[in-house]
Design a protein around this motif. Structure first.
Motif, PDB file in Angstrom:
ATOM      1  N   SER A 226       0.827  -1.203   0.000  1.00  0.00           N
ATOM      2  CA  SER A 226       0.000   0.000   0.000  1.00  0.00           C
ATOM      3  C   SER A 226       0.865   1.258   0.000  1.00  0.00           C
ATOM      4  CB  SER A 226      -0.930   0.015   1.217  1.00  0.00           C
ATOM      5  OG  SER A 226      -1.776  -1.108   1.229  1.00  0.00           O
ATOM      6  N   LEU A 227       1.985   1.199   0.702  1.00  0.00           N
ATOM      7  CA  LEU A 227       2.865   2.356   0.821  1.00  0.00           C
ATOM      8  C   LEU A 227       3.431   2.766  -0.535  1.00  0.00           C
ATOM      9  CD1 LEU A 227       3.841   3.958   3.352  1.00  0.00           C
ATOM     10  CD2 LEU A 227       5.945   2.631   3.221  1.00  0.00           C
ATOM     11  N   GLY A 228       3.714   1.801  -1.399  1.00  0.00           N
ATOM     12  CA  GLY A 228       4.319   2.115  -2.681  1.00  0.00           C
ATOM     13  C   GLY A 228       3.360   2.160  -3.842  1.00  0.00           C
ATOM     14  N   ASP A 229       2.072   1.987  -3.594  1.00  0.00           N
ATOM     15  CA  ASP A 229       1.106   1.938  -4.689  1.00  0.00           C
ATOM     16  C   ASP A 229       0.801   3.339  -5.216  1.00  0.00           C
ATOM     17  OD1 ASP A 229      -1.882   1.861  -5.765  1.00  0.00           O
ATOM     18  OD2 ASP A 229      -1.063  -0.156  -5.885  1.00  0.00           O
ATOM     19  N   TYR A 230       0.563   3.427  -6.519  1.00  0.00           N
ATOM     20  CA  TYR A 230       0.126   4.699  -7.095  1.00  0.00           C
ATOM     21  C   TYR A 230      -0.921   4.504  -8.191  1.00  0.00           C
ATOM     22  CZ  TYR A 230       2.795   3.952 -11.406  1.00  0.00           C
ATOM     23  OH  TYR A 230       3.266   3.461 -12.599  1.00  0.00           O
ATOM     24  N   ILE A 231      -1.051   3.272  -8.715  1.00  0.00           N
ATOM     25  CA  ILE A 231      -2.006   3.044  -9.800  1.00  0.00           C
ATOM     26  C   ILE A 231      -3.433   3.082  -9.274  1.00  0.00           C
ATOM     27  CG2 ILE A 231      -2.744   1.403 -11.561  1.00  0.00           C
ATOM     28  CD1 ILE A 231       0.095   0.418 -11.739  1.00  0.00           C
ATOM     29  N   ALA A 264      11.138   8.775  -3.368  1.00  0.00           N
ATOM     30  CA  ALA A 264      11.103   7.313  -3.376  1.00  0.00           C
ATOM     31  C   ALA A 264      11.858   6.718  -2.191  1.00  0.00           C
ATOM     32  CB  ALA A 264      11.680   6.785  -4.684  1.00  0.00           C
ATOM     33  N   LEU A 265      12.788   7.467  -1.621  1.00  0.00           N
ATOM     34  CA  LEU A 265      13.518   6.963  -0.459  1.00  0.00           C
ATOM     35  C   LEU A 265      12.647   6.934   0.795  1.00  0.00           C
ATOM     36  CD1 LEU A 265      17.059   8.590  -0.746  1.00  0.00           C
ATOM     37  CD2 LEU A 265      16.472   6.182  -0.993  1.00  0.00           C
ATOM     38  N   VAL A 266      11.601   7.738   0.820  1.00  0.00           N
ATOM     39  CA  VAL A 266      10.755   7.811   2.017  1.00  0.00           C
ATOM     40  C   VAL A 266      10.114   6.459   2.332  1.00  0.00           C
ATOM     41  CG1 VAL A 266       8.742   8.917   3.057  1.00  0.00           C
ATOM     42  CG2 VAL A 266      10.361  10.275   1.716  1.00  0.00           C
ATOM     43  N   PRO A 267       9.440   5.788   1.368  1.00  0.00           N
ATOM     44  CA  PRO A 267       8.901   4.454   1.688  1.00  0.00           C
ATOM     45  C   PRO A 267       9.974   3.452   2.076  1.00  0.00           C
ATOM     46  CG  PRO A 267       7.907   5.311  -0.332  1.00  0.00           C
ATOM     47  CD  PRO A 267       9.044   6.207   0.011  1.00  0.00           C
ATOM     48  N   VAL A 268      11.153   3.572   1.482  1.00  0.00           N
ATOM     49  CA  VAL A 268      12.240   2.644   1.828  1.00  0.00           C
ATOM     50  C   VAL A 268      12.640   2.807   3.284  1.00  0.00           C
ATOM     51  CG1 VAL A 268      14.624   2.001   1.329  1.00  0.00           C
ATOM     52  CG2 VAL A 268      13.087   2.607  -0.546  1.00  0.00           C
ATOM     53  N   ILE A 270      10.819   4.141   5.698  1.00  0.00           N
ATOM     54  CA  ILE A 270       9.694   3.731   6.543  1.00  0.00           C
ATOM     55  C   ILE A 270       9.657   2.210   6.684  1.00  0.00           C
ATOM     56  CG2 ILE A 270       7.173   3.652   6.692  1.00  0.00           C
ATOM     57  CD1 ILE A 270       7.116   6.386   5.340  1.00  0.00           C
ATOM     58  N   MET A 271       9.854   1.494   5.583  1.00  0.00           N
ATOM     59  CA  MET A 271       9.803   0.034   5.639  1.00  0.00           C
ATOM     60  C   MET A 271      10.992  -0.547   6.399  1.00  0.00           C
ATOM     61  SD  MET A 271       7.073  -1.143   4.675  1.00  0.00           S
ATOM     62  CE  MET A 271       7.660  -2.800   5.035  1.00  0.00           C
ATOM     63  N   LEU A 272      12.155   0.080   6.323  1.00  0.00           N
ATOM     64  CA  LEU A 272      13.291  -0.403   7.118  1.00  0.00           C
ATOM     65  C   LEU A 272      12.983  -0.299   8.609  1.00  0.00           C
ATOM     66  CD1 LEU A 272      16.355   1.043   5.153  1.00  0.00           C
ATOM     67  CD2 LEU A 272      15.619  -1.340   5.292  1.00  0.00           C
ATOM     68  N   ALA A 273      12.374   0.821   9.006  1.00  0.00           N
ATOM     69  CA  ALA A 273      11.983   0.970  10.408  1.00  0.00           C
ATOM     70  C   ALA A 273      10.894  -0.034  10.773  1.00  0.00           C
ATOM     71  CB  ALA A 273      11.510   2.401  10.663  1.00  0.00           C
ATOM     72  N   TYR A 274       9.946  -0.254   9.846  1.00  0.00           N
ATOM     73  CA  TYR A 274       8.856  -1.209  10.104  1.00  0.00           C
ATOM     74  C   TYR A 274       9.396  -2.629  10.232  1.00  0.00           C
ATOM     75  CZ  TYR A 274       4.075  -2.958   9.851  1.00  0.00           C
ATOM     76  OH  TYR A 274       2.876  -3.538  10.137  1.00  0.00           O
ATOM     77  N   LEU A 275      10.339  -3.005   9.378  1.00  0.00           N
ATOM     78  CA  LEU A 275      10.927  -4.342   9.448  1.00  0.00           C
ATOM     79  C   LEU A 275      11.719  -4.528  10.737  1.00  0.00           C
ATOM     80  CD1 LEU A 275      12.125  -4.818   5.757  1.00  0.00           C
ATOM     81  CD2 LEU A 275      10.266  -6.032   6.912  1.00  0.00           C
ATOM     82  N   ALA A 276      12.392  -3.469  11.185  1.00  0.00           N
ATOM     83  CA  ALA A 276      13.126  -3.563  12.443  1.00  0.00           C
ATOM     84  C   ALA A 276      12.166  -3.804  13.606  1.00  0.00           C
ATOM     85  CB  ALA A 276      13.930  -2.285  12.675  1.00  0.00           C
ATOM     86  N   ALA A 277      11.008  -3.117  13.580  1.00  0.00           N
ATOM     87  CA  ALA A 277      10.012  -3.335  14.633  1.00  0.00           C
ATOM     88  C   ALA A 277       9.388  -4.723  14.522  1.00  0.00           C
ATOM     89  CB  ALA A 277       8.938  -2.250  14.555  1.00  0.00           C
ATOM     90  N   ALA A 278       9.129  -5.169  13.283  1.00  0.00           N
ATOM     91  CA  ALA A 278       8.537  -6.502  13.088  1.00  0.00           C
ATOM     92  C   ALA A 278       9.489  -7.596  13.528  1.00  0.00           C
ATOM     93  CB  ALA A 278       8.161  -6.685  11.618  1.00  0.00           C
ATOM     94  N   ARG A 279      10.770  -7.375  13.362  1.00  0.00           N
ATOM     95  CA  ARG A 279      11.751  -8.379  13.758  1.00  0.00           C
ATOM     96  C   ARG A 279      11.751  -8.583  15.273  1.00  0.00           C
ATOM     97  NH1 ARG A 279      17.207  -8.447  15.261  1.00  0.00           N
ATOM     98  NH2 ARG A 279      18.363 -10.286  14.544  1.00  0.00           N
ATOM     99  N   ARG A 280      11.457  -7.545  16.004  1.00  0.00           N
ATOM    100  CA  ARG A 280      11.458  -7.636  17.473  1.00  0.00           C
ATOM    101  C   ARG A 280      10.333  -8.525  17.997  1.00  0.00           C
ATOM    102  NH1 ARG A 280      14.661  -3.986  20.136  1.00  0.00           N
ATOM    103  NH2 ARG A 280      13.330  -4.182  21.983  1.00  0.00           N
ATOM    104  N   VAL A 281       9.247  -8.633  17.233  1.00  0.00           N
ATOM    105  CA  VAL A 281       8.135  -9.490  17.675  1.00  0.00           C
ATOM    106  C   VAL A 281       8.171 -10.861  17.005  1.00  0.00           C
ATOM    107  CG1 VAL A 281       6.681  -7.499  18.149  1.00  0.00           C
ATOM    108  CG2 VAL A 281       6.568  -8.583  15.900  1.00  0.00           C
ATOM    109  N   GLY A 282       9.249 -11.145  16.278  1.00  0.00           N
ATOM    110  CA  GLY A 282       9.408 -12.464  15.672  1.00  0.00           C
ATOM    111  C   GLY A 282       8.606 -12.675  14.409  1.00  0.00           C
ATOM    112  N   ALA A 283       8.206 -11.565  13.746  1.00  0.00           N
ATOM    113  CA  ALA A 283       7.373 -11.698  12.554  1.00  0.00           C
ATOM    114  C   ALA A 283       8.147 -12.249  11.367  1.00  0.00           C
ATOM    115  CB  ALA A 283       6.747 -10.358  12.190  1.00  0.00           C
ATOM    116  N   LEU A 284       9.430 -11.942  11.277  1.00  0.00           N
ATOM    117  CA  LEU A 284      10.201 -12.366  10.112  1.00  0.00           C
ATOM    118  C   LEU A 284      10.332 -13.882  10.061  1.00  0.00           C
ATOM    119  CD1 LEU A 284      13.035  -9.666   9.982  1.00  0.00           C
ATOM    120  CD2 LEU A 284      10.757  -9.656   8.929  1.00  0.00           C
TER     121      LEU A 284
END
Length: 287
Positions: A226-231, A264-268, A270-284
């Motif tokens: 959703s973050l990267g969608d534009y169509i 274009a770097l903004v979603p990147v 944001i997702m790096l921060a999101y992945l770091a948070a997801a990794r803490r809860v064992g989502a990866l």
């Protein structure tokens, strides 16, 4: 020679693994990491306002414009809000569906339900987006269904974007949650029932905590897509804009590639921060 090479590699498992992974890692380095590096470098360049040519001189002007202009801040917050809302909507819809697939229906029916969930992914993205455009229009199916109730369709705009994106990415949420619920031991639910826990208490204390990593794993897909969608925004969003639309407009009409790279770097990031948070809860580990 072949036997000698085989024996040499057999005695060196790390070298064998390195040779096996060399081709995909090389492709990853060139096609993905190389593209990100080029994007990062281009974001520090600028565009000559008279000739339209890219000026390859280091500058923070694009970042200053991005962070100080109220329009771009609003677009960034809108994009994050839409991505978060789509993720919440998909989680609310996906959880009962995944629970029914994993815990209610007979085991023989589960593969067919998984196929049914995957079936929408086989259709074209544009076909599905334009189908929702037709349904959300003033003469669409939703209008026929809601008109007798005195209601009307949301039309085109942000609600239509959320509805369409939630439909498009729903399978990416259902499957990880289904996998997490399928791995949940039935003995835990039996133990909760034996201890007197009602279904609502068992859900809060047992099911939800143990399947939260699977929900977060599904949210990685729904949030990032959703973050990267534009169509979709162009099809059903009306005059609304997201970050992808800003990137597209600066690549096309504005011909400002450095600023497009900055946005274009903004979603990147944001997702790096999101992945770091997801990794803490064992989502990866659930992917």
């Amino acid at each position: 020679m072949t036997l000698a090479a085989s024996a040499f590699l057999y005695r060196r498992p790390r070298l064998r693994l390195g040779l096996l992974l060399s081709a995909p890692l090389l492709w990853l380095g060139l096609a993905y990491l190389g593209a990100l590096a080029a994007l990062f470098v281009t974001a520090f360049w600028s565009t000559d306002g008279f000739t339209g040519q890219v000026v390859r001189e280091w500058s923070l002007g694009n970042f200053h414009t991005l962070f100080t202009d109220a329009v771009y801040r609003a677009v960034t917050l809108r994009t994050m809000g839409i991505a978060a809302l789509v993720t919440v909507v998909d989680a609310v819809i996906a959880f009962p569906m995944a629970y029914a697939m994993a815990r209610v229906v007979p085991p023989r029916a589960r593969p067919w339900l998984v196929i049914a969930v995957l079936t929408p992914l086989w259709a074209s993205y544009l076909v599905k987006a334009y189908a929702w455009r037709a349904m959300l229009s003033g003469e669409g199916v939703l209008h026929w269904l809601l008109a007798p109730l005195g209601l009307d369709t949301p039309g085109y705009g942000l609600p239509a974007v959320v509805i369409t994106l939630a439909y498009l990415w729903l399978p990416y949420m259902i499957l990880p949650v289904y996998a997490g619920l399928d791995r949940l031991p039935s003995s835990l639910l039996d133990a909760a029932a034996d201890l007197g826990a009602r279904p609502a208490r068992a859900f809060r204390s047992v099911i939800l905590p143990l399947t939260l990593p699977a929900v977060v794993a599904g949210s990685i897909f729904t949030f990032s897509l959703s973050l990267g969608d534009y169509i979709t925004v162009q099809i059903v969003g009306g005059t609304s804009q997201m970050l992808g639309n800003v990137v597209f407009s600066n690549i096309g009409a504005a011909n400002n590639l450095p600023f497009a790279a900055t946005v274009a770097l903004v979603p990147v990031v944001i997702m790096l921060a999101y992945l770091a948070a997801a990794r803490r809860v064992g989502a990866l580990e659930q992917l």
